[in-house]
Design a protein around this motif. Structure first.
Motif, PDB file in Angstrom:
ATOM      1  N   ALA A  63      -3.015   1.137  13.321  1.00  0.00           N
ATOM      2  CA  ALA A  63      -2.713   0.616  12.078  1.00  0.00           C
ATOM      3  C   ALA A  63      -2.233  -0.845  11.990  1.00  0.00           C
ATOM      4  CB  ALA A  63      -2.089   1.632  11.053  1.00  0.00           C
ATOM      5  N   GLU A  64      -2.751  -1.825  11.112  1.00  0.00           N
ATOM      6  CA  GLU A  64      -2.073  -2.810  11.079  1.00  0.00           C
ATOM      7  C   GLU A  64      -1.733  -3.109   9.421  1.00  0.00           C
ATOM      8  OE1 GLU A  64      -4.369  -6.217  12.597  1.00  0.00           O
ATOM      9  OE2 GLU A  64      -5.276  -4.947  14.117  1.00  0.00           O
ATOM     10  N   LEU A  65      -0.503  -3.582   9.163  1.00  0.00           N
ATOM     11  CA  LEU A  65      -0.126  -3.682   7.808  1.00  0.00           C
ATOM     12  C   LEU A  65       0.665  -5.174   7.582  1.00  0.00           C
ATOM     13  CD1 LEU A  65       2.049  -0.453   7.522  1.00  0.00           C
ATOM     14  CD2 LEU A  65      -0.409  -0.729   6.890  1.00  0.00           C
ATOM     15  N   PRO A  66       0.311  -5.662   6.417  1.00  0.00           N
ATOM     16  CA  PRO A  66       1.111  -7.084   6.192  1.00  0.00           C
ATOM     17  C   PRO A  66       2.559  -6.742   6.127  1.00  0.00           C
ATOM     18  CG  PRO A  66      -0.784  -6.565   4.755  1.00  0.00           C
ATOM     19  CD  PRO A  66      -0.624  -5.419   5.291  1.00  0.00           C
ATOM     20  N   ALA A  67       3.288  -7.594   6.684  1.00  0.00           N
ATOM     21  CA  ALA A  67       4.622  -7.422   7.049  1.00  0.00           C
ATOM     22  C   ALA A  67       5.456  -7.486   5.384  1.00  0.00           C
ATOM     23  CB  ALA A  67       5.165  -8.683   7.830  1.00  0.00           C
ATOM     24  N   ASN A  68       4.954  -8.375   4.548  1.00  0.00           N
ATOM     25  CA  ASN A  68       5.794  -8.385   3.557  1.00  0.00           C
ATOM     26  C   ASN A  68       5.713  -7.480   2.400  1.00  0.00           C
ATOM     27  OD1 ASN A  68       3.003  -8.984   2.579  1.00  0.00           O
ATOM     28  ND2 ASN A  68       3.279 -11.032   1.868  1.00  0.00           N
ATOM     29  N   ILE A  69       4.864  -6.349   2.566  1.00  0.00           N
ATOM     30  CA  ILE A  69       4.769  -5.262   1.524  1.00  0.00           C
ATOM     31  C   ILE A  69       5.756  -4.228   1.918  1.00  0.00           C
ATOM     32  CG2 ILE A  69       3.332  -3.616   0.611  1.00  0.00           C
ATOM     33  CD1 ILE A  69       0.685  -5.157   0.930  1.00  0.00           C
ATOM     34  N   LYS A  70       6.823  -4.199   1.094  1.00  0.00           N
ATOM     35  CA  LYS A  70       7.788  -3.225   1.128  1.00  0.00           C
ATOM     36  C   LYS A  70       7.515  -1.637   0.958  1.00  0.00           C
ATOM     37  CE  LYS A  70      12.727  -2.586  -0.104  1.00  0.00           C
ATOM     38  NZ  LYS A  70      13.730  -3.224  -0.969  1.00  0.00           N
ATOM     39  N   GLY A  71       7.900  -0.950   1.705  1.00  0.00           N
ATOM     40  CA  GLY A  71       7.725   0.619   1.825  1.00  0.00           C
ATOM     41  C   GLY A  71       6.369   1.010   2.488  1.00  0.00           C
ATOM     42  N   GLU A  72       5.533   0.216   2.672  1.00  0.00           N
ATOM     43  CA  GLU A  72       4.220   0.436   3.422  1.00  0.00           C
ATOM     44  C   GLU A  72       4.535   0.997   4.873  1.00  0.00           C
ATOM     45  OE1 GLU A  72       0.865   0.655   2.169  1.00  0.00           O
ATOM     46  OE2 GLU A  72       2.091   0.530   0.188  1.00  0.00           O
ATOM     47  N   LEU A  73       5.395   0.439   5.582  1.00  0.00           N
ATOM     48  CA  LEU A  73       5.677   0.705   6.970  1.00  0.00           C
ATOM     49  C   LEU A  73       6.014   2.104   7.156  1.00  0.00           C
ATOM     50  CD1 LEU A  73       5.691  -0.158   9.911  1.00  0.00           C
ATOM     51  CD2 LEU A  73       8.101  -0.909   9.665  1.00  0.00           C
ATOM     52  N   GLU A  74       6.878   2.827   6.224  1.00  0.00           N
ATOM     53  CA  GLU A  74       7.236   4.104   6.344  1.00  0.00           C
ATOM     54  C   GLU A  74       6.293   4.865   6.052  1.00  0.00           C
ATOM     55  OE1 GLU A  74      10.817   6.956   4.809  1.00  0.00           O
ATOM     56  OE2 GLU A  74      11.407   4.862   5.287  1.00  0.00           O
ATOM     57  N   LYS A  75       5.700   4.478   4.895  1.00  0.00           N
ATOM     58  CA  LYS A  75       4.249   5.596   4.550  1.00  0.00           C
ATOM     59  C   LYS A  75       3.202   5.456   5.499  1.00  0.00           C
ATOM     60  CE  LYS A  75       3.361   4.475   0.268  1.00  0.00           C
ATOM     61  NZ  LYS A  75       2.714   3.942  -0.912  1.00  0.00           N
ATOM     62  N   GLU A  76       3.041   4.595   6.172  1.00  0.00           N
ATOM     63  CA  GLU A  76       1.695   4.752   7.212  1.00  0.00           C
ATOM     64  C   GLU A  76       2.517   5.202   8.360  1.00  0.00           C
ATOM     65  OE1 GLU A  76      -1.874   4.232   8.416  1.00  0.00           O
ATOM     66  OE2 GLU A  76      -1.284   3.369   6.525  1.00  0.00           O
ATOM     67  N   ALA A  77       3.783   5.143   9.001  1.00  0.00           N
ATOM     68  CA  ALA A  77       4.215   5.845   9.942  1.00  0.00           C
ATOM     69  C   ALA A  77       4.295   7.570   9.602  1.00  0.00           C
ATOM     70  CB  ALA A  77       5.637   5.502  10.175  1.00  0.00           C
ATOM     71  N   LYS A  78       4.586   7.709   8.511  1.00  0.00           N
ATOM     72  CA  LYS A  78       4.520   9.219   7.973  1.00  0.00           C
ATOM     73  C   LYS A  78       2.776   9.694   8.253  1.00  0.00           C
ATOM     74  CE  LYS A  78       4.864  12.336   3.825  1.00  0.00           C
ATOM     75  NZ  LYS A  78       5.217  12.255   2.456  1.00  0.00           N
ATOM     76  N   LYS A  79       2.081   8.908   7.731  1.00  0.00           N
ATOM     77  CA  LYS A  79       0.659   9.355   7.568  1.00  0.00           C
ATOM     78  C   LYS A  79       0.016   9.434   9.437  1.00  0.00           C
ATOM     79  CE  LYS A  79      -3.842   7.550   6.315  1.00  0.00           C
ATOM     80  NZ  LYS A  79      -4.417   6.025   5.720  1.00  0.00           N
ATOM     81  N   ILE A  80       0.652   8.902   9.953  1.00  0.00           N
ATOM     82  CA  ILE A  80       0.247   8.761  11.378  1.00  0.00           C
ATOM     83  C   ILE A  80       0.622   9.980  12.220  1.00  0.00           C
ATOM     84  CG2 ILE A  80       0.275   7.957  13.766  1.00  0.00           C
ATOM     85  CD1 ILE A  80       0.134   4.949  12.314  1.00  0.00           C
ATOM     86  N   LEU A  81       1.957  10.386  11.776  1.00  0.00           N
ATOM     87  CA  LEU A  81       2.597  11.344  12.273  1.00  0.00           C
ATOM     88  C   LEU A  81       2.010  12.800  11.778  1.00  0.00           C
ATOM     89  CD1 LEU A  81       6.498  10.358  12.307  1.00  0.00           C
ATOM     90  CD2 LEU A  81       5.248  10.911  14.376  1.00  0.00           C
ATOM     91  N   LEU A  82       1.801  12.892  10.771  1.00  0.00           N
ATOM     92  CA  LEU A  82       1.221  14.074   9.881  1.00  0.00           C
ATOM     93  C   LEU A  82      -0.284  14.249  10.650  1.00  0.00           C
ATOM     94  CD1 LEU A  82       2.183  13.699   6.302  1.00  0.00           C
ATOM     95  CD2 LEU A  82       3.046  15.570   7.861  1.00  0.00           C
TER      96      LEU A  82
END
Length: 394
Positions: A63-82
């Motif tokens: 996954a690639e995420l814009p660096a300036n969107i708060k909270g998206e990093l943890e949300k995407e990490a959770k999605k990948i791990l699940l």
């Protein structure tokens, strides 16, 4: 597909090796140890990393995420791990997080938050941590993150977060066994590390495993045995020392048995490098890959005399290489660089010196540039460095 490579301590050498082995469409160096590459083919990271001496980990970007969107990093990490947990056959699921690049994030904070979230959902998961900001290959392997879990990679620059999955780590146990467990070692004369031998073999850019390779300063046979393990089968090894030839024979026999290698075509001789053309057929070799005699390593040295002597030896050796190599054949060779002294400059007429590092890295602040198209290998504080030189027969 976008892949990542966690590089060894020598950024330039690791990159040069990767570009010698793979056809890369686009690339980005996020930090001295983290490299992104777009590659059209579907790679087997496990097979690849077993032959890349300069790469510590390899995997795929998910996954690639814009660096300036708060909270998206943890949300995407959770999605990948699940998603990874749902694929796991074992009820036990281990996960770890390693952070690379210059844009850092608190991996432990994210990891613990995810663990709490898993517990709330009744999911059994163990968060693997380390004192360092990244998990070592040993930690990843011993905690079974490749087979029964996940090492989540987070790497960032000013614009994006990249999230990936480690698919392979350097086979540290195997490399250690080949280095310290071989039956014949010569600590007094010095031995080339197996990882550096792998890199040098890859820098030769051989077309296929039918290529014939020579090491005319074979020592204890490290270059020959590493080439055997990589799949090459046709060799000529020689050394002026009978002990070195005997040591090579012992180590080659050991590797043949250990890796069940068959159909080996090997000539191993006690010969002076300056007489190679007398026993090797003209224009019969695809590559010469060697670490020659690097001069005395101890005591008070007259550097001017040592450098002059080595230049004479290397000039004579290169003339022999010219006779026995095919047109376009490569010499991958170590030249010593004595701290505070001038470079060694043997005559390599009939060859061109190859720039193995792509031009795009010349201006990178993460890559230390050398004065000539070679790469310096060694640790800070060493008295003698290795200069990796690639020559191609004109």
């Amino acid at each position: 597909m976008k892949y990542f490579f966690v590089l060894g301590n020598n950024t330039a050498l690791s990159l040069a090796e990767i570009f010698s082995v793979l056809k890369i469409r686009k690339h980005q160096l996020l930090s001295p140890d983290f490299f992104l590459a777009e590659i059209d083919e579907d790679l087997s990271e496990e097979n690849l990393i077993s032959r890349l001496g300069g790469t510590i980990k390899a995997g795929r970007i998910l996954a690639e995420l814009p660096a300036n969107i708060k909270g998206e990093l943890e949300k995407e990490a959770k999605k990948i791990l699940l998603a990874k947990k749902s694929q796991a056959a074992d009820s036990k699921f281990n996960y770890g997080i390693s952070v690379y690049g210059e844009k850092l994030v608190d991996s432990k904070k994210i990891g613990l938050s995810l663990k709490k979230n898993f517990q709330e959902q009744g999911i059994s998961a163990r968060f693997v941590v380390s004192r360092e900001k990244t998990l070592s290959s040993v930690v990843v392997s011993q905690n079974k993150l490749l087979k029964k879990g996940l090492e989540l990679i987070i790497a960032g620059d000013n614009n994006y977060w990249y999230l990936g999955e480690t698919r392979a780590v350097q086979p540290f146990k195997d490399l250690s066994r080949r280095d310290y467990g071989r039956p014949a070692r010569d600590d007094l004369s010095g031995m080339i590390p197996p990882k550096l031998a792998q890199i040098m073999i890859n820098l030769a850019k051989l077309n296929d495993f039918s290529a014939k390779i020579a090491d005319p300063f074979c020592g204890s046979g490290t270059i020959l045995t590493e080439a055997m393990i990589m799949g090459y089968r046709s060799f000529c090894g020689s050394d002026i020392s009978q002990k070195a030839v005997d040591d090579s024979y012992k180590n080659i026999s050991w590797i043949k048995e250990l890796y069940k290698i068959e159909n080996l075509r090997l000539e191993l001789k006690n010969r002076n490098v300056l007489a190679l053309a007398k026993f090797i057929k003209a224009a019969s070799l695809d590559a010469v890959i060697t670490e020659p005699y690097l001069g005395p390593q101890r005591g008070r040295l007259d550097f001017a005399s040592v450098i002059s002597e080595l230049e004479g030896l290397y000039t004579g050796a290169i003339r022999q290489f010219k006779e026995i190599l095919k047109s376009g054949g490569r010499v991958v060779m170590v030249w010593p660089l004595f701290y505070g002294q001038r470079e060694i400059n043997p005559d390599y007429s009939g060859f061109k010196m190859i720039e193995v590092l792509p031009e795009s890295f010349k201006k990178s602040r993460f890559v230390k540039e050398n004065k000539r198209p070679t790469i310096i290998y060694g640790r800070p504080g060493q008295k003698v460095y290795r200069e990796i030189v690639v020559l191609e027969k004109i």
